[in-house]
Design a protein around this motif. Structure first.
Motif, PDB file in Angstrom:
ATOM      1  N   ASP A  44       0.869  -1.189   0.000  1.00  0.00           N
ATOM      2  CA  ASP A  44       0.000   0.000   0.000  1.00  0.00           C
ATOM      3  C   ASP A  44       0.902   1.234   0.000  1.00  0.00           C
ATOM      4  OD1 ASP A  44      -2.303  -1.467  -0.013  1.00  0.00           O
ATOM      5  OD2 ASP A  44      -2.541  -1.426   2.177  1.00  0.00           O
ATOM      6  N   TYR A  45       1.577   1.430  -1.135  1.00  0.00           N
ATOM      7  CA  TYR A  45       2.603   2.479  -1.194  1.00  0.00           C
ATOM      8  C   TYR A  45       2.039   3.871  -0.937  1.00  0.00           C
ATOM      9  CZ  TYR A  45       5.564  -1.141  -3.124  1.00  0.00           C
ATOM     10  OH  TYR A  45       6.274  -2.298  -3.299  1.00  0.00           O
ATOM     11  N   ASP A  46       0.794   4.105  -1.390  1.00  0.00           N
ATOM     12  CA  ASP A  46       0.226   5.443  -1.176  1.00  0.00           C
ATOM     13  C   ASP A  46       0.196   5.776   0.311  1.00  0.00           C
ATOM     14  OD1 ASP A  46      -1.658   3.442  -0.783  1.00  0.00           O
ATOM     15  OD2 ASP A  46      -3.331   4.591  -1.628  1.00  0.00           O
ATOM     16  N   LEU A  54       8.554   6.609   6.929  1.00  0.00           N
ATOM     17  CA  LEU A  54       8.140   5.209   7.100  1.00  0.00           C
ATOM     18  C   LEU A  54       8.791   4.288   6.062  1.00  0.00           C
ATOM     19  CD1 LEU A  54       6.564   2.974   8.427  1.00  0.00           C
ATOM     20  CD2 LEU A  54       4.554   3.625   7.069  1.00  0.00           C
ATOM     21  N   TYR A  55       8.872   4.732   4.821  1.00  0.00           N
ATOM     22  CA  TYR A  55       9.449   3.872   3.769  1.00  0.00           C
ATOM     23  C   TYR A  55      10.874   3.464   4.148  1.00  0.00           C
ATOM     24  CZ  TYR A  55      10.474   2.187  -0.938  1.00  0.00           C
ATOM     25  OH  TYR A  55      10.817   1.394  -2.012  1.00  0.00           O
ATOM     26  N   GLU A  56      11.663   4.422   4.582  1.00  0.00           N
ATOM     27  CA  GLU A  56      13.052   4.141   4.951  1.00  0.00           C
ATOM     28  C   GLU A  56      13.114   3.290   6.212  1.00  0.00           C
ATOM     29  OE1 GLU A  56      11.849   6.918   3.963  1.00  0.00           O
ATOM     30  OE2 GLU A  56      13.173   7.872   2.505  1.00  0.00           O
ATOM     31  N   MET A 100      14.805   6.777  -3.587  1.00  0.00           N
ATOM     32  CA  MET A 100      15.954   6.032  -3.047  1.00  0.00           C
ATOM     33  C   MET A 100      16.977   5.687  -4.141  1.00  0.00           C
ATOM     34  SD  MET A 100      15.299   5.841   0.139  1.00  0.00           S
ATOM     35  CE  MET A 100      16.370   4.608   0.850  1.00  0.00           C
ATOM     36  N   VAL A 101      16.493   5.344  -5.333  1.00  0.00           N
ATOM     37  CA  VAL A 101      17.405   4.991  -6.428  1.00  0.00           C
ATOM     38  C   VAL A 101      18.060   6.260  -6.976  1.00  0.00           C
ATOM     39  CG1 VAL A 101      17.534   3.956  -8.732  1.00  0.00           C
ATOM     40  CG2 VAL A 101      16.068   2.939  -6.976  1.00  0.00           C
ATOM     41  N   ALA A 102      17.260   7.301  -7.127  1.00  0.00           N
ATOM     42  CA  ALA A 102      17.799   8.560  -7.653  1.00  0.00           C
ATOM     43  C   ALA A 102      18.888   9.111  -6.738  1.00  0.00           C
ATOM     44  CB  ALA A 102      16.669   9.571  -7.811  1.00  0.00           C
ATOM     45  N   VAL A 139       3.771  11.832 -12.833  1.00  0.00           N
ATOM     46  CA  VAL A 139       2.851  10.779 -12.411  1.00  0.00           C
ATOM     47  C   VAL A 139       2.194  10.258 -13.687  1.00  0.00           C
ATOM     48  CG1 VAL A 139       0.803  10.224 -11.045  1.00  0.00           C
ATOM     49  CG2 VAL A 139       2.510  11.853 -10.170  1.00  0.00           C
ATOM     50  N   VAL A 140       2.584   9.038 -14.057  1.00  0.00           N
ATOM     51  CA  VAL A 140       2.193   8.511 -15.372  1.00  0.00           C
ATOM     52  C   VAL A 140       1.789   7.046 -15.237  1.00  0.00           C
ATOM     53  CG1 VAL A 140       3.001   8.027 -17.727  1.00  0.00           C
ATOM     54  CG2 VAL A 140       3.925   9.993 -16.503  1.00  0.00           C
ATOM     55  N   ASP A 141       0.721   6.671 -15.924  1.00  0.00           N
ATOM     56  CA  ASP A 141       0.419   5.255 -16.110  1.00  0.00           C
ATOM     57  C   ASP A 141       1.041   4.868 -17.449  1.00  0.00           C
ATOM     58  OD1 ASP A 141      -0.522   2.770 -16.665  1.00  0.00           O
ATOM     59  OD2 ASP A 141      -2.641   3.245 -16.390  1.00  0.00           O
ATOM     60  N   ALA A 165      12.982  -2.751  -7.916  1.00  0.00           N
ATOM     61  CA  ALA A 165      11.977  -3.266  -6.971  1.00  0.00           C
ATOM     62  C   ALA A 165      10.574  -2.817  -7.341  1.00  0.00           C
ATOM     63  CB  ALA A 165      12.326  -2.828  -5.541  1.00  0.00           C
ATOM     64  N   ALA A 166      10.310  -2.718  -8.608  1.00  0.00           N
ATOM     65  CA  ALA A 166       9.022  -2.174  -9.029  1.00  0.00           C
ATOM     66  C   ALA A 166       8.336  -3.009 -10.110  1.00  0.00           C
ATOM     67  CB  ALA A 166       9.214  -0.736  -9.532  1.00  0.00           C
ATOM     68  N   LEU A 167       8.932  -4.128 -10.503  1.00  0.00           N
ATOM     69  CA  LEU A 167       8.321  -4.953 -11.555  1.00  0.00           C
ATOM     70  C   LEU A 167       7.583  -6.130 -10.923  1.00  0.00           C
ATOM     71  CD1 LEU A 167      11.286  -5.101 -14.130  1.00  0.00           C
ATOM     72  CD2 LEU A 167       9.323  -3.546 -14.123  1.00  0.00           C
TER      73      LEU A 167
HETATM   74  C1  LIG Z   1       8.859  -0.937  -3.999  1.00  0.00           C
HETATM   75  S1  LIG Z   1       8.548   0.647  -4.699  1.00  0.00           S
HETATM   76  C2  LIG Z   1      10.177   0.951  -5.323  1.00  0.00           C
HETATM   77  C3  LIG Z   1      10.478   2.418  -5.381  1.00  0.00           C
HETATM   78  C4  LIG Z   1      11.926   2.737  -5.743  1.00  0.00           C
HETATM   79  N1  LIG Z   1      12.279   2.237  -7.057  1.00  0.00           N
HETATM   80  C5  LIG Z   1      12.875   2.188  -4.696  1.00  0.00           C
HETATM   81  O1  LIG Z   1      13.666   1.285  -5.035  1.00  0.00           O
HETATM   82  O2  LIG Z   1      12.833   2.647  -3.564  1.00  0.00           O
HETATM   83  C6  LIG Z   1       7.617   0.330  -6.192  1.00  0.00           C
HETATM   84  C7  LIG Z   1       7.149   1.605  -6.869  1.00  0.00           C
HETATM   85  O3  LIG Z   1       6.590   1.283  -8.147  1.00  0.00           O
HETATM   86  C8  LIG Z   1       5.494   2.134  -8.355  1.00  0.00           C
HETATM   87  N2  LIG Z   1       4.610   1.566  -9.377  1.00  0.00           N
HETATM   88  C9  LIG Z   1       3.749   0.561  -9.243  1.00  0.00           C
HETATM   89  N3  LIG Z   1       3.105   0.333 -10.413  1.00  0.00           N
HETATM   90  C10 LIG Z   1       3.573   1.247 -11.279  1.00  0.00           C
HETATM   91  C11 LIG Z   1       3.309   1.532 -12.652  1.00  0.00           C
HETATM   92  N4  LIG Z   1       2.418   0.800 -13.354  1.00  0.00           N
HETATM   93  N5  LIG Z   1       3.960   2.540 -13.245  1.00  0.00           N
HETATM   94  C12 LIG Z   1       4.884   3.273 -12.535  1.00  0.00           C
HETATM   95  N6  LIG Z   1       5.180   3.038 -11.236  1.00  0.00           N
HETATM   96  C13 LIG Z   1       4.535   2.045 -10.621  1.00  0.00           C
HETATM   97  C14 LIG Z   1       4.836   2.204  -6.990  1.00  0.00           C
HETATM   98  O4  LIG Z   1       3.931   3.293  -6.901  1.00  0.00           O
HETATM   99  C15 LIG Z   1       6.050   2.327  -6.101  1.00  0.00           C
HETATM  100  O5  LIG Z   1       6.412   3.672  -5.900  1.00  0.00           O
END
Ligand SMILES: C[S@@+](CC[C@H](N)C(=O)[O-])C[C@H]1O[C@@H](n2cnc3c(N)ncnc32)[C@H](O)[C@@H]1O
Length: 250
Positions: A44-46, A54-56, A100-102, A139-141, A165-167
């Motif tokens: 629940d990233y939002d 909290l994330y850190e 965090m990556v940036a 902010v893009v889909d 960590a986002a796939l």
């Molecule tokens: C675990 S976090 C990783 C964030 C960052 N890359 C890091 O390593 O700290 C996953 C991120 O992917 C984003 N995310 C999820 N689905 C997405 C999508 N379809 N397009 C872009 N971002 C997305 C989430 O909102 C979240 O911020």
């Protein structure tokens, strides 16, 4: 709710689960702030981004996440091998979260970084936690980018793309990853991480097939690959991912 939460008063409780296997997608914790206590799913990233610190606290202090550092190191090694300077990197950071990556790439010396995430809360947290780090944050889909975002991303000559960590897990789907790759210049580097399970042939997420297809048909040239401990699970077990660096072919 939590714009006022003080990170110094944050307490995170991880559940004591007696050896029961939990899918990463259902992990949760209880967070206590000055405003009370609540249960949050890790995905629940939002809600997580909305609580400063909290994330850190959760992923880096409690669960010892290493992914941004591992990816930075792989990119650094690649640059060294190719005798490239970090200042040649114009980065598209996809699934950027709160930066965090940036932060790693900026520290490495990247010339500029553009962030993309699907939720507003990520953009707001990046600006709150790491102001000025991104040259632009959208902010893009990526499965259906708005024309203005699509044009802006196409117009930027990205020499590097990161997705850490986002796939998978209901986050970035294969289609969005493919779309993001279109924004990368030919010859650009793409660095990404995948849970090891998503790399196996039996993986139903579509990533194994996509990545293998991109490498097999020459769209991506593999450069480096490393299996590593991404973080601990909520019950303290190591969760392994694979980090890749590849080159986008002309
Ligand atoms: C675990 S976090 C990783 C964030 C960052 N890359 C890091 O390593 O700290 C996953 C991120 O992917 C984003 N995310 C999820 N689905 C997405 C999508 N379809 N397009 C872009 N971002 C997305 C989430 O909102 C979240 O911020």
């Amino acid at each position: 709710m939590s714009e006022t939460a003080d990170p110094h008063t944050l307490t995170v409780h991880l559940p004591a689960v007696n050896g029961a296997a939990h899918d990463q997608d259902s992990e949760w914790c209880v967070v206590e702030t000055s405003e009370g206590s609540r249960r949050l799913r890790f995905h629940d990233y939002d809600e997580i981004y909305a609580i400063p610190g909290l994330y850190e606290r959760l992923f880096y202090e409690e669960l010892r996440c290493t992914s941004p550092r591992v990816v930075r190191r792989l990119i650094e090694d690649t640059l060294e091998d190719r005798e490239m300077a970090p200042s040649e990197l114009t980065v598209l950071d996809v699934g950027a979260g709160n930066g965090m990556v940036a932060e790693e790439l900026d520290d490495l010396g990247a010339a500029s970084i553009v962030g993309v995430d699907i939720i507003e809360e990520a953009a707001a947290a990046a600006e709150r936690d790491r102001p000025g780090l991104y040259d632009d944050y959208r902010v893009v889909d990526l499965t259906d980018p708005a024309p203005a975002d699509d044009a802006a991303l196409r117009d930027t000559p990205f020499t590097c793309m990161t997705t850490v960590a986002a796939l998978g897990f209901g986050d970035i789907p294969p289609q969005a990853f493919s779309q993001a790759l279109e924004y990368l210049d030919d010859g650009g580097l793409v660095a990404f991480t995948l849970k090891d399970r998503f790399v196996s042939d039996a993986d139903p997420s579509g990533f194994s097939e996509l990545i293998r297809g991109l490498h097999d048909d020459g769209a991506l040239e593999p450069i480096a690959e490393r299996r590593y401990r991404h973080r601990l699970s909520m019950t303290g077990e190591p969760l392994h991912y694979v980090a890749y660096v590849s080159e986008k072919a002309a």
